[in-house]
Design an enzyme around this catalytic site. Structure first.
Site, PDB file in Angstrom:
ATOM      1  NE  ARG A  32      -2.464  -1.671   3.326  1.00 54.61           N
ATOM      2  CZ  ARG A  32      -2.557  -1.253   4.574  1.00 54.61           C
ATOM      3  NH1 ARG A  32      -3.180  -0.145   4.852  1.00 54.61           N
ATOM      4  NH2 ARG A  32      -2.003  -1.938   5.560  1.00 54.61           N
ATOM      5  N   GLY A 135      14.634 -17.708  14.479  1.00 59.34           N
ATOM      6  CA  GLY A 135      15.028 -17.777  15.887  1.00 59.34           C
ATOM      7  C   GLY A 135      13.961 -17.135  16.746  1.00 59.34           C
ATOM      8  CE  LYS A 190       7.603 -19.365  15.687  1.00 60.61           C
ATOM      9  NZ  LYS A 190       6.686 -18.248  15.861  1.00 60.61           N
TER      10      LYS A 190
HETATM   11  O1  LIG Z   1       3.948 -13.741  16.419  1.00 60.28           O
HETATM   12  P1  LIG Z   1       4.262 -15.117  15.925  1.00 60.28           P
HETATM   13  O2  LIG Z   1       3.527 -16.193  16.658  1.00 60.28           O
HETATM   14  O3  LIG Z   1       4.132 -15.209  14.435  1.00 60.28           O
HETATM   15  O4  LIG Z   1       5.810 -15.376  16.254  1.00 60.28           O
HETATM   16  C1  LIG Z   1       6.737 -14.449  15.821  1.00 60.28           C
HETATM   17  C2  LIG Z   1       8.115 -15.043  15.664  1.00 60.28           C
HETATM   18  O5  LIG Z   1       8.084 -16.140  14.799  1.00 60.28           O
HETATM   19  C3  LIG Z   1       8.762 -15.395  16.971  1.00 60.28           C
HETATM   20  O6  LIG Z   1      10.068 -15.812  16.739  1.00 60.28           O
END
Ligand SMILES: O=P(O)(O)OC[C@H](O)CO
Ligand SMILES: NC(=O)c1ccc[n+]([C@@H]2O[C@H](COP(=O)([O-])OP(=O)(O)OC[C@H]3O[C@@H](n4cnc5c(N)ncnc54)[C@H](O)[C@@H]3O)[C@@H](O)[C@H]2O)c1
Length: 330
Positions: A32, A135, A190
């Site tokens: 944008r 990380g 994760k």
């Molecule tokens: O806000 P999230 O859950 O996408 O996490 C952000 C980053 O990947 C943390 O390292």
């Protein structure tokens, strides 16, 4: 060095700040014009990182060709599921020798590919030109100069070292690795475990439950990684355990927050309406589940998160099913 950052959301903006603070000339690309103009003229990006000031040396444009012109490094921070389509439009503009840095943490739906694989395939970039940075890197904390460490992974060690030096600041400490696969899997999985953690949190489950989720979540991440050829030690490092702990324990994590919405009984659509930024685990739980099944790897937490997100399962039932699985050695 001259760098381009494609994507002016939370991570693209924080990463541009790191590059700028480490001495690179940075041009950001935004979808944008209002966002590009705010970065260019007011040196901020209130929509993504409220209150953050960017160096006056960081500029922005909505013209992709202009953003990547003569760039030695091109960092990409767009949602994982749009990357392939984006690159089809953009890759022709990338300078031939540029290092392409993937900042994304997801697995593509359908193809089950990692983001570096999508870049190699779609942008026709040799694998040794692609660097993954991953990380415990919550964008708002980095943008506020809070110290953290990260991993710069590339099959070409010299290139990894070059990017490492281009990112080093008093608040951002990069380590190199040659385990691109392990780093990418750690970052993608994760997000799914952080969704589960958010659900557990909202249900009111305690610290034993949460520690068990983190530990068993890491166990299933490592199992998938080893089956695919990653170095198991990567999962004990910053791109594995480090990122998992950061996302699960932080209220800044979009994935954890999204999980909390689901844990409070909201539907996927209600949770999506309540949260604006990218929570990659919501889509990647499907592709990671499929990747695990394709390699006969058991990922029970990922399976249950997918059921809650996409099949309307009750998170409390998901916990019960996880707790009554077949007994086995750790
Ligand atoms: O806000 P999230 O859950 O996408 O996490 C952000 C980053 O990947 C943390 O390292
Ligand atoms: N935010 C973080 O703390 C953080 C940290 C590390 C890694 N990441 C990863 O970085 C990636 C981007 O996350 P983010 O935090 O910047 O997300 P975000 O939602 O803040 O920003 C996403 C950006 O992509 C753009 N975008 C959305 N749809 C698009 C499309 N169809 N085509 C092109 N651009 C589009 C948006 O305009 C925005 O600029 C994700 O894979 C995320 O997992 C985020």
């Amino acid at each position: 060095m001259r760098a381009a950052v494609i994507g002016s959301g939370a991570w693209g903006t924080a990463f541009a700040k790191v590059l700028g603070d480490a001495g690179s000339e940075v041009t950001m690309w935004a979808r944008r014009e209002s966002v590009a103009a705010e970065i260019r003229d007011q040196h901020g990006n209130e929509g993504s990182l409220p209150g953050i000031r960017l160096s006056k040396l960081i500029t922005a444009t909505t013209d992709l060709a202009e953003a990547v012109d003569e760039a030695e490094m091109i960092a990409i921070a767009v949602p994982s599921q749009t990357l392939r389509g984006n690159l089809a439009d953009w890759a022709g503009f990338f300078p031939a020798d540029a290092t392409v840095i993937s900042l994304m943490k997801g697995i593509e739906l359908g193809t089950l590919k990692r983001m570096s694989e999508v870049i190699v395939e779609t942008a026709r970039v040799a694998a040794e030109r692609v660097v993954v940075v991953s990380g415990p890197n919550l964008a708002p904390e980095i943008a506020a100069d809070q110290p953290t460490a990260t991993v710069v992974a590339c099959t070409d060690e010299d290139r990894a070292r070059q990017v490492q030096h281009a990112l080093a600041t008093p608040y951002f400490r990069p380590y190199t690795s040659d385990d691109v696969l392990g780093c990418e899997l750690g970052g993608a999985v994760k997000n799914v475990i952080a969704l589960a953690y958010g659900m557990a949190s909202a249900i009111g489950l305690g610290d034993n439950t949460k520690a068990s989720l983190i530990t068993r979540g890491l166990a299933e991440t490592s199992r998938l990684g080893v089956a695919l050829g990653a170095d198991p030690l990567t999962f004990a490092g910053l791109a594995g355990l480090g990122d998992l702990v950061a996302s699960c324990s932080s209220r800044l994590s979009r994935n954890r927050t999204f999980g909390e919405h689901l844990g409070r009984g909201e539907s996927l659509e209600q949770a999506q309406a309540a949260t604006r930024q990218t929570a990659e685990g919501v889509k990647s739980c499907l592709s990671i589940r499929d990747l695990a099944r394709a390699h006969s790897v058991e990922m029970p937490i990922v399976e249950q998160v997918e059921k809650v997100c996409h099949e309307g399962a009750d998170p409390r039932v998901a916990v019960k099913l996880l707790m009554t699985r077949e007994m086995k050695p750790e």
